[in-house]
Scaffold this active site. Structure first.
Site, PDB file in Angstrom:
ATOM      1  CD  GLU A 256      -1.564   2.254   1.967  1.00  0.00           C
ATOM      2  OE1 GLU A 256      -1.178   3.239   1.296  1.00  0.00           O
ATOM      3  OE2 GLU A 256      -1.606   2.240   3.194  1.00  0.00           O
ATOM      4  CB  CYS A 293      -2.160   6.094   3.377  1.00  0.00           C
ATOM      5  SG  CYS A 293      -3.181   5.046   4.412  1.00  0.00           S
TER       6      CYS A 293
END
Length: 498
Positions: A256, A293
């Site tokens: 990720e 994020c």
């Protein structure tokens, strides 16, 4: 007590000559413990132990793995305030954030323990057509997990990647993040105690220190490793992905790698509630000093007088929001570098600068650019890791759709609109759906619930495989592969397929 040593199976080891310390970003000073970077021999030993452990651990009944996961949660909880103190000393994050993240980590461990108490999660399928077939999912093998800089607990040593891999039946070797190696060692010690108390095979877990990229690279290339879990930058994640693909036997990397999380705001929404939206998004942009994020790094809307007014309100809110301490000197320097790179691009204006005289601290920044320039300049598409957002002004709805279509893969997208506009939003929704893993309506992207309905992932470069989520029970599917038994004697089948 923090030793600075590597945890290799059930022993601690400090054979290497390369040493380093973590830092306290608030005081801008080194923490006292010296950490020993793992050597090649220590890496080999950890991988060998993990491979041997896999042959036993992968066959354990789910109830025994559940007991292990619950024991890990108990041992971490028993660390008490000492873990919170270490977390704060190494991250600069406040006590409330530390406690919340610890709760998330414990919740994930216990959630996976509940999941694997029985084997229904393997989706066993029995079929007589085409032969007597029994289909299931089996674990891949030893997994390397890279600790994340921005989540020292929830996405690190005993975070979601580790918990889901252990739940699946895969031993785990953690490459501890150098910024919070002390926090990592405390959690690793708790995992080791839990493994011993529940009679897990030695090598089911190891924790290796590293101040740079070498240890991580050696782990990914090691023939004993079957898969990789990573949360971090695109540059690092892609490098690991390339290493894994170049192996004689390639392995999957579930990385990720960040996102700018576009937010589309309609003119009706701006006209009716510009102040409310600006206030809500100020909080989202600056939450955790922007070090998430899912930070909303891009706001897309159509140019108008109302939009100009909205930008002014948002800028005032951001300017009035106190700054904060970032996770590390390197992260603060990276934020300034990325922000200045954006500022230097043609047609970009910085409405809020964002700076601080205190070491490792910063405040929010807001940039504005026209849609044509944004589409043409890929530098403007890069993530700025920190309390930063950019408003992109489209000439009309057609250009707004072109802006969306120019985007790379993202973790999230958000639509801020009035309910009366739903029919008119269908083309925008479809355009965003092809770019992201999750769409939010009239909310904020920050905040990722650990539930089965959550998708935390998205098309590349948000993640390396958009078919999987890194959050929730379904994240266990990253560490298993489909497997079929055909016309097999019952005595040779796993108990749950008999």
């Amino acid at each position: 007590m923090i030793t600075g040593k590597n945890q290799i199976g059930y022993k601690q080891s400090a054979e290497g000559a390369k040493k380093y310390k973590t830092a306290n970003p608030v005081t801008n000073s080194d923490n006292p413990t010296v950490f020993y970077e793992a050597t090649q021999l220590e890496i080999d030993e950890a991988c060998s132990l993990a491979a041997h452990a896999f042959s036993t651990y992968s066959k354990l009944p789910g109830v025994k793995r559940a007991s292990f996961l619950n024991a890990i949660a108990d041992e971490i909880e028993a660390l008490g305030s000492d873990l919170i103190t270490m977390y704060m000393q190494e991250s600069g994050l406040p006590e409330g954030r530390a406690q919340g993240e610890r709760g998330r980590m414990l919740g994930q461990l216990r959630m996976f323990a509940e999941l694997v108490k029985n084997d229904t999660w393997r989706l066993p399928l029995l079929q007589d057509e085409g032969g007597n077939l029994k289909k299931t999912y089996i674990p891949l093998g030893p997994v390397v997990v890279f600790g994340a800089s921005n989540f020292p607990l929830a996405f690190s040593t005993a975070g979601g990647d580790t918990a889901s891999a252990l739940a699946a039946g895969c031993p785990v070797i953690v490459k501890s993040h150098p910024m919070h190696a002390g926090t990592g060692e405390m959690v690793a010690t708790a995992i080791t105690k839990a493994a011993q108390k529940t009679a897990m095979p030695e090598g089911v877990f190891s924790n290796l220190n590293s101040s740079g990229k070498e240890v991580g690279e050696q782990l990914v290339k090691h023939k004993g490793i079957a898969a990789v879990g990573f949360t971090g930058s695109h540059h690092a994640g892609r490098a690991l992905y390339n290493l894994a693909a170049a192996r004689e036997t390639p392995i999957p990397v579930f990385a990720e790698m960040g996102s700018i999380n576009p937010v589309v705001i309609t003119q009706q929404a701006i006209s009716k509630r510009a102040g409310q939206i600006a206030e809500t998004y100020t909080a989202s942009i600056t939450q955790g000093v922007g070090q998430f994020c899912t930070n909303p790094g891009l706001i897309i809307t159509v140019k108008s007088e109302e939009t100009t007014h909205f930008i002014e309100i948002l800028a005032k809110h951001l300017e009035a929001t106190p700054g904060g301490c970032m996770l590390h000197t390197r992260i603060q320097e990276g934020y300034e570098k990325s922000k200045n790179e954006i500022k230097a691009q043609e047609s970009v204006s910085l409405k809020v600068v964002g700076s601080s005289s205190k070491p490792n601290h910063t405040t929010a920044a807001l940039a504005v650019v026209d849609g044509t320039s944004f589409i043409a300049n890929k530098t403007l598409h890069k993530e700025v890791f920190g309390p930063f957002s950019m408003v992109v002004l489209a000439e009309d709805k057609n250009e707004l759709l072109n802006i969306i279509n120019s985007l790379e893969g993202q973790l999230t997208a958000t639509i801020i609109a009035e309910d009366s506009e739903t029919i008119a939003l269908q083309d925008i929704t479809l355009a965003l759906q092809s770019k992201v893993g999750r769409i939010i309506y009239n909310g904020v992207p920050t905040g990722v619930a650990v539930v089965d309905g959550m998708t935390h992932g998205g098309p590349y470069p948000a993640s390396t495989d958009s078919r999987f989520t890194a959050v929730g029970n379904h994240s266990i599917m990253r560490w298993v592969r489909p497997f079929s038994f055909q016309d097999f004697p019952t005595a040779l089948l796993p108990d749950y397929l008999k």
